[in-house]
Design a protein around this motif. Structure first.
Motif, short mmCIF file in Angstrom:
data_model
loop_
_atom_site.label_atom_id
_atom_site.label_comp_id
_atom_site.label_asym_id
_atom_site.label_seq_id
_atom_site.Cartn_x
_atom_site.Cartn_y
_atom_site.Cartn_z
N ILE A 1 33.58 39.76 47.29
CA ILE A 1 33.82 39.76 45.84
C ILE A 1 35.30 39.60 45.57
CG2 ILE A 1 33.60 41.08 43.70
CD1 ILE A 1 30.93 40.14 44.89
N GLU B 1 38.95 39.83 43.79
CA GLU B 1 39.63 40.78 42.92
C GLU B 1 40.59 40.03 42.02
OE1 GLU B 1 41.44 43.63 45.53
OE2 GLU B 1 39.52 44.44 46.20
N TYR C 1 39.33 38.29 35.20
CA TYR C 1 38.02 37.71 34.91
C TYR C 1 38.26 36.32 34.31
CZ TYR C 1 33.10 37.78 33.39
OH TYR C 1 31.75 37.52 33.21
N ASN D 1 38.79 32.58 39.46
CA ASN D 1 38.60 33.79 40.24
C ASN D 1 37.13 34.18 40.37
OD1 ASN D 1 39.67 36.06 41.67
ND2 ASN D 1 39.12 37.32 39.92
N MET D 2 36.34 33.95 39.32
CA MET D 2 34.99 34.47 39.27
C MET D 2 33.91 33.43 39.57
SD MET D 2 35.39 37.66 38.72
CE MET D 2 33.74 38.20 38.26
N THR E 1 31.15 33.99 42.07
CA THR E 1 30.12 35.01 41.83
C THR E 1 28.92 34.45 41.06
OG1 THR E 1 31.09 35.80 39.72
CG2 THR E 1 31.90 36.80 41.77
N CYS F 1 30.69 47.13 38.22
CA CYS F 1 31.46 46.65 39.37
C CYS F 1 30.62 45.76 40.28
CB CYS F 1 32.01 47.84 40.15
SG CYS F 1 33.02 47.36 41.57
N TYR F 2 31.18 44.60 40.63
CA TYR F 2 30.49 43.67 41.51
C TYR F 2 30.49 44.12 42.97
CZ TYR F 2 29.56 39.80 38.27
OH TYR F 2 29.07 39.00 37.26
N LYS F 3 31.32 45.08 43.33
CA LYS F 3 31.37 45.52 44.72
C LYS F 3 30.24 46.50 45.05
CE LYS F 3 36.27 44.64 45.54
NZ LYS F 3 36.13 43.67 46.64
N CYS G 1 35.32 49.84 41.51
CA CYS G 1 36.53 49.59 42.29
C CYS G 1 37.78 49.55 41.42
CB CYS G 1 36.41 48.29 43.10
SG CYS G 1 36.55 46.76 42.13
N LYS H 1 39.26 46.89 40.46
CA LYS H 1 40.10 45.74 40.77
C LYS H 1 39.40 44.39 40.61
CE LYS H 1 40.94 47.50 44.85
NZ LYS H 1 41.45 47.69 46.23
N CYS H 2 38.08 44.38 40.70
CA CYS H 2 37.37 43.10 40.56
C CYS H 2 37.37 42.64 39.10
CB CYS H 2 35.95 43.21 41.10
SG CYS H 2 34.82 44.21 40.09
#
Length: 223
Positions: free
Chosen positions: A80, A82, A85, A89-90, A93, A184-186, A192, A194-195
């Motif tokens: 994932i 960090e 958004y 970066n995303m 996902t 959180c995606y983690k 986290c 940070k994501c």
């Protein structure tokens, strides 16, 4: 008002807000388990809120997506990204056509249960990154569902043109405790921080004037 809708709810901020805002119109809530990194944590939240509101809730496994689809969200927490958004970066996902698959299944369940609408909580902040959150897709999918069902089932997506902060403002008026949602995606016990989704969550709550009681692994860089 008649309870004539199915809602797709993950247990995240957006779908939880939709769940509370339209609870009197919802006959059935559906959570899809497609093997994403945060799916299990979100699912617990979805169950909690549906039980609290007395809304029938089912969980539908979509194991094939984890097996055959390519997305960082279907790998490990280390995959994932960090940071902010944003598109670059995303993009990793994105789970290909995820909303299309979920809406199609929810449509079939709606018709099987004599219901007329499928609710989904996509919003304007998703448009640049996730193609199946955009207004054009939602409109086209709704038209396909109407054409493909005897009942003319439609999509109800009231957040399509508003931001996540706007959704949080709706939740603030409704008295929703967002610490009982998961973003959180983690997928770890704590967010986290940070994501991209954690950063988006923090920003939305801050803009809405909501005290963020979410447990994060790191401090907010903007605080």
């Amino acid at each position: 008002m008649a309870k004539d809708a199915v809602i797709i709810t993950s247990g995240g901020m957006d779908s939880t807000t939709l769940l509370y805002e339209y609870k009197d119109e919802i006959a059935l809530a559906i959570t899809f388990d497609y093997g994403s990194t945060q799916n299990g944590r979100e699912r617990v939240c979805a169950v909690t809120h549906c039980q609290r509101l007395g809304i029938k809730h089912i969980i539908i496994p979509l194991e094939f997506m984890h097996r055959y689809f390519k997305s960082a969200l279907l790998e490990t927490a280390d995959d994932i990204p960090e940071g902010n958004y944003d598109d670059e970066n995303m993009k990793s996902t994105v789970v290909p056509f995820r909303n299309g698959i979920m809406l199609a299944i929810a449509c079939g369940i709606a018709e099987s249960n004599g219901l007329k609408r499928v609710m989904i909580a996509n919003h304007a902040g998703d448009h640049a990154i996730y193609p199946d959150c955009r207004p054009g897709f939602i409109q086209a999918m709704s038209q396909a569902m109407q054409n493909g069902t005897y009942e003319g089932i439609k999509i109800f997506a009231p957040y399509t043109s508003i931001s996540k902060a706007d959704i949080a403002r709706h939740g603030k008026r409704l008295g929703i405790d967002y610490s009982e949602t998961y973003s959180c995606y983690k997928g770890r016990e704590k967010h986290c921080g940070k994501c991209g989704t954690c950063r988006e969550r923090r920003e939305a709550l801050r803009e809405a004037g909501i005290v963020d009681t979410t447990e994060y692994e790191c401090d907010d860089p903007q605080s």
